[in-house]
Design a protein around this motif. Structure first.
Motif, mmCIF file in Angstrom:
data_model
loop_
_atom_site.group_PDB
_atom_site.id
_atom_site.type_symbol
_atom_site.label_atom_id
_atom_site.label_comp_id
_atom_site.label_asym_id
_atom_site.label_seq_id
_atom_site.Cartn_x
_atom_site.Cartn_y
_atom_site.Cartn_z
ATOM 1 N N GLU A 1 0.906 -1.181 -0.032
ATOM 2 C CA GLU A 1 -0.054 0.082 -0.146
ATOM 3 C C GLU A 1 0.882 1.169 0.087
ATOM 4 N N SER B 1 2.209 4.770 1.357
ATOM 5 C CA SER B 1 2.332 5.041 2.524
ATOM 6 C C SER B 1 3.161 6.334 2.685
ATOM 7 N N ASP C 1 6.512 8.257 4.775
ATOM 8 C CA ASP C 1 7.784 8.137 5.772
ATOM 9 C C ASP C 1 7.737 9.457 6.468
ATOM 10 N N GLU D 1 7.037 10.274 0.501
ATOM 11 C CA GLU D 1 5.867 9.246 0.110
ATOM 12 C C GLU D 1 6.681 8.010 -0.516
ATOM 13 N N GLU E 1 3.354 2.359 -3.945
ATOM 14 C CA GLU E 1 3.118 0.915 -3.719
ATOM 15 C C GLU E 1 3.426 0.033 -4.824
#
Length: 500
Positions: free
Chosen positions: A113, A115, A117, A123, A126
């Motif tokens: 997915e 996500s 950080d 970013e 995925e």
């Protein structure tokens, strides 16, 4: 001499083969991989999904239908030939049709997915960068998948749901004394479910984006590489990794190259290779030390040591490397060439195949649009006889590297594809044509103004046990069957020449 052409036949197509400019970026295929048996194909896309396809060769499985009708597949190419040639062609098609593999959808799951950080304020996409099959030890399937930051171990279990059938009804219970009315219940499989479970997550070991993973031949360890480091993992331990390569300098401003790809040796679990953006392939052995930065053999073409322009340095960046099935040769791919290396010769490759002739006139455009950084993959055939890689306009190359011959195949055709091998070292004679056959060497030339850079084949995978090829063309999965086909007319001419 007798001419031999390679006969490719499109077996199946998964996906909408009507190309449009508005293809969703999430639907594009990012990687694909056959398992070691060739019975399964794993496909990953930019949306973090993994789709598995199963061969109809597996016992107790129902056969699936192709996305292309048999009428489309078996169109004759030699309409102007003699009746005898057509009969020979029909017999050849019928024979190969019985041996043709078919694949069907097996299961699908969401591997990664998107996500964010928060520590790095970055970013994390995925997108599936790489898939690795693990040898089966039970009825379940195991495979590794990775995006830019984490590696996951997935277990796919097939669960059969059984229920009782032929249960006695209430009306029949009145006459249970009669043998004809009494039925013993039978346990039958009514449904088959496939469950995907994430058993381990190998994370927090890479600061930079992961570009590749590779499983060792003992199926117990694997390596993962990012721009500056390579880590060694044990499949049973997800909490700790050992750093075996670190090229990060003390002063980051002195950084001159990055790691682009890595792979374990197919039969030696202590040996591996990794490539860099300078066009160098490093061969390392873990038995010589836990840190493999210095104890390596370097393979570099001496002709490329002197970079004339800024773009020459960029196009020499190796985007993919592969060991041959026997482990003696290495295949490397950069933007404009495919090279075959012998482990006993470090200064120059055994064979070099050049393509993308149009790029020399469009380097500025390619750089500004980032197409010059496209990560084209390469691969070997199961017997190591052929090397292959993708190109633009949904074309891919196949090279008989020992004979120094090559050909170009069009994925957009839905009928039988015949393609003669051309001299891979010859130059195209027709500079104005777009993928037109040159009369002398049959090499296909480009017109730089007509190339659609958005249509491209970045990844392809060869079945290890059959002449079967899976090709990822943007958002479409093409499955090809191929055979060496001897030209009957040329064979007759050769026989007549011998008699004369």
């Amino acid at each position: 001499m007798q001419t031999i052409s390679f006969k490719w036949r499109i077996s199946q197509i998964f996906g909408d083969n009507t190309y449009t400019e508005d293809i969703d970026e999430k639907d594009k295929i990012s990687t694909l991989e056959f398992d070691k048996t060739g019975d399964y194909i794993a496909v990953g896309d930019n949306n973090g999904r993994v789709i598995l396809f199963q061969s109809d060769n597996i016992k107790n499985q129902s056969s699936s239908e192709s996305d292309i009708s048999d009428r489309e597949i078996d169109i004759e190419e030699s309409e102007n030939g003699s009746e005898k040639e057509k009969e020979i062609e029909d017999e050849f098609i019928k024979k190969k049709k019985k041996q043709r593999l078919k694949y069907k959808f097996y299961t699908e799951f969401q591997s990664h997915e998107a996500s964010f950080d928060y520590i790095k304020s970055l970013e994390v996409s995925e997108k599936i960068n790489k898939i690795q099959w693990i040898k089966r030890r039970s009825q379940s399937h195991l495979l590794l998948t990775t995006n830019d930051q984490s590696i996951k171990l997935w277990k796919i279990i097939t669960k059969k749901i059984r229920s009782f059938d032929n249960i006695n009804s209430k009306k029949e219970q009145k006459n249970l004394n009669s043998e004809n009315n009494f039925h013993f219940p039978k346990m039958e499989v009514t449904q088959v479910e496939k469950k995907s479970t994430n058993t381990k997550i190998y994370g927090d070991a890479h600061v930079y984006n992961i570009n590749s993973i590779s499983l060792s031949c003992d199926d117990e360890t694997f390596i993962s590489s990012d721009d500056l480091r390579i880590n060694l993992w044990n499949l049973e331990r997800s909490d700790k990794a050992f750093n075996i390569v670190d090229i990060k300098p003390e002063n980051i401003k002195q950084l001159s190259e990055v790691i682009t790809c890595s792979q374990f040796h197919p039969s030696e679990c202590s040996e591996f290779i990794y490539s860099t953006s300078k066009g160098i392939i490093n061969y390392a052995d873990l038995r010589q030390g836990s840190k493999c930065n210095e104890s390596v053999r370097r393979f570099q073409d001496v002709k490329n040591l002197e970079k004339e322009t800024f773009f020459d340095e960029i196009v020499s960046n190796i985007t993919d490397i592969k060991f041959s099935p026997c482990g003696r040769y290495i295949l490397s791919r950069d933007f404009t060439s495919l090279k075959v290396w012998d482990l006993n010769m470090e200064n120059q490759p055994l064979s070099t195949f050049y393509f993308h002739d149009f790029s020399h006139n469009r380097f500025n455009e390619l750089y500004e649009s980032d197409y010059i950084f496209d990560r084209f993959k390469c691969n070997w055939s199961g017997d190591g006889k052929y090397a292959m890689t993708g190109s633009y306009e949904d074309y891919y190359y196949i090279f008989d590297w020992k004979k120094n011959k090559g050909m170009l195949v069009d994925c957009s055709k839905t009928t039988t594809v015949y393609s003669e091998f051309y001299d891979a070292n010859s130059e195209p004679n027709n500079e104005n044509g777009f993928f037109e056959n040159s009369e002398n060497n049959n090499k296909l030339s480009y017109n730089s103004e007509k190339i659609n850079l958005r249509k491209k084949i970045l990844d392809l995978s060869f079945n290890p046990n059959n002449s079967f090829l899976a090709v990822a063309a943007t958002n479409i999965l093409y499955l090809f069957t191929g055979d060496e086909y001897k030209n009957q007319q040329s064979e007759k001419q050769n026989q007549n020449e011998i008699l004369m």
